[in-house]
Scaffold this motif. Structure first.
Motif, short mmCIF file in Angstrom:
data_model
loop_
_atom_site.label_atom_id
_atom_site.label_comp_id
_atom_site.label_asym_id
_atom_site.label_seq_id
_atom_site.Cartn_x
_atom_site.Cartn_y
_atom_site.Cartn_z
N MET A 1 0.73 -1.19 0.13
CA MET A 1 0.06 -0.04 -0.03
C MET A 1 0.94 1.42 0.06
O MET A 1 0.50 2.06 -0.78
CB MET A 1 -0.85 -0.11 1.20
CG MET A 1 -2.01 1.22 1.23
SD MET A 1 -3.02 1.59 0.04
CE MET A 1 -3.84 0.25 -0.03
N ASN A 26 -10.38 4.31 1.42
CA ASN A 26 -11.54 3.76 2.17
C ASN A 26 -11.17 2.97 3.33
O ASN A 26 -9.73 3.09 3.59
CB ASN A 26 -12.11 2.81 1.13
CG ASN A 26 -11.47 1.61 0.63
OD1 ASN A 26 -10.43 1.04 1.22
ND2 ASN A 26 -11.59 1.29 -0.57
N GLN A 27 -11.77 2.60 4.12
CA GLN A 27 -11.35 2.06 5.29
C GLN A 27 -10.50 0.88 5.19
O GLN A 27 -9.66 0.70 5.90
CB GLN A 27 -12.47 1.64 5.98
CG GLN A 27 -12.44 1.35 7.66
CD GLN A 27 -11.53 2.40 8.65
OE1 GLN A 27 -11.91 3.54 8.51
NE2 GLN A 27 -10.56 1.99 9.12
N ALA A 28 -10.70 -0.12 4.33
CA ALA A 28 -9.86 -1.14 4.00
C ALA A 28 -8.45 -0.90 3.39
O ALA A 28 -7.56 -1.50 4.29
CB ALA A 28 -10.32 -2.03 2.97
N HIS A 29 -8.39 0.28 2.73
CA HIS A 29 -6.82 0.48 2.27
C HIS A 29 -6.41 1.41 3.50
O HIS A 29 -4.96 1.08 3.78
CB HIS A 29 -7.04 1.41 1.18
CG HIS A 29 -7.54 0.72 -0.21
ND1 HIS A 29 -8.43 1.19 -0.85
CD2 HIS A 29 -6.98 -0.41 -0.66
CE1 HIS A 29 -8.52 0.18 -1.95
NE2 HIS A 29 -7.51 -0.86 -1.79
N ASP A 31 -6.58 0.85 6.69
CA ASP A 31 -6.39 -0.45 7.72
C ASP A 31 -4.83 -1.16 7.32
O ASP A 31 -3.96 -1.38 7.93
CB ASP A 31 -7.46 -1.42 7.70
CG ASP A 31 -8.70 -1.08 8.59
OD1 ASP A 31 -8.60 0.05 9.07
OD2 ASP A 31 -9.69 -1.53 8.48
N ALA A 32 -4.97 -1.28 5.86
CA ALA A 32 -3.53 -1.81 5.28
C ALA A 32 -2.57 -0.90 5.35
O ALA A 32 -1.18 -1.52 5.75
CB ALA A 32 -3.90 -2.34 3.72
N GLN A 35 -1.36 -1.00 9.08
CA GLN A 35 -0.65 -2.25 9.46
C GLN A 35 0.92 -2.28 8.75
O GLN A 35 1.72 -2.47 9.46
CB GLN A 35 -1.37 -3.51 8.77
CG GLN A 35 -1.06 -4.95 9.16
CD GLN A 35 -1.92 -5.99 8.66
OE1 GLN A 35 -2.50 -5.85 7.58
NE2 GLN A 35 -2.04 -6.83 9.46
N ILE A 56 -10.96 9.42 4.86
CA ILE A 56 -11.41 8.10 4.87
C ILE A 56 -12.86 8.28 4.33
O ILE A 56 -13.84 8.77 5.07
CB ILE A 56 -11.30 7.52 6.25
CG1 ILE A 56 -10.06 7.33 6.76
CG2 ILE A 56 -12.02 6.04 5.92
CD1 ILE A 56 -9.76 6.75 8.21
N ASP A 58 -15.93 5.84 2.13
CA ASP A 58 -16.61 4.66 1.44
C ASP A 58 -16.43 4.83 -0.22
O ASP A 58 -16.32 3.74 -0.78
CB ASP A 58 -17.74 3.93 1.91
CG ASP A 58 -17.65 3.68 3.21
OD1 ASP A 58 -16.53 3.08 3.65
OD2 ASP A 58 -18.78 3.63 4.01
N THR A 61 -13.22 4.10 -4.08
CA THR A 61 -12.88 2.71 -4.21
C THR A 61 -11.50 2.62 -4.45
O THR A 61 -10.82 1.54 -4.07
CB THR A 61 -13.50 2.31 -5.49
OG1 THR A 61 -14.83 2.88 -5.52
CG2 THR A 61 -13.62 1.11 -5.82
N HIS A 62 -10.53 3.47 -4.98
CA HIS A 62 -9.27 3.25 -5.08
C HIS A 62 -8.50 4.44 -4.38
O HIS A 62 -9.19 5.50 -4.60
CB HIS A 62 -8.78 3.13 -6.41
CG HIS A 62 -9.46 1.92 -7.32
ND1 HIS A 62 -9.03 0.80 -7.09
CD2 HIS A 62 -10.47 2.03 -8.07
CE1 HIS A 62 -9.53 -0.11 -7.88
NE2 HIS A 62 -10.55 0.61 -8.49
#
Length: 77
Positions: A1, A26-29, A31-32, A35, A56, A58, A61-62
């Motif tokens: 990422m 977005n939240q998933a990215h 979080d990555a 990490q 952040i 939703d 998307t990218h």
């Protein structure tokens, strides 16, 4: 990422002649990213490390970067 974000920011700067100051993610990215940069616990330190404020959403998307004249960290509700 982190490598992907570096390339986004670099390409933006080459295209526009100035650095981006805002990252939409977005939240998933996010979080990555957190990490990968687990040694940075404070959000302020993370934005300082990236050189950009973070939004952040939703709808992001990218991840993408932009330049905004507003200093988001100085806005209060």
């Amino acid at each position: 990422m982190l490598s992907f974000l570096y390339h986004l920011a670099h390409d933006f700067e080459l295209s526009h002649g100035y650095q981006a100051n805002l990252l939409y993610i977005n939240q998933a990215h996010f979080d990555a990213l957190r990490q990968q940069l687990s040694e940075i616990h404070d959000l302020a330190k993370l934005t300082q490390f990236l050189g950009m404020d973070i939004v952040i959403s939703d709808e992001a998307t990218h991840p993408h970067v932009v330049w905004q004249p507003i200093e988001w960290t100085k806005i209060t509700a």
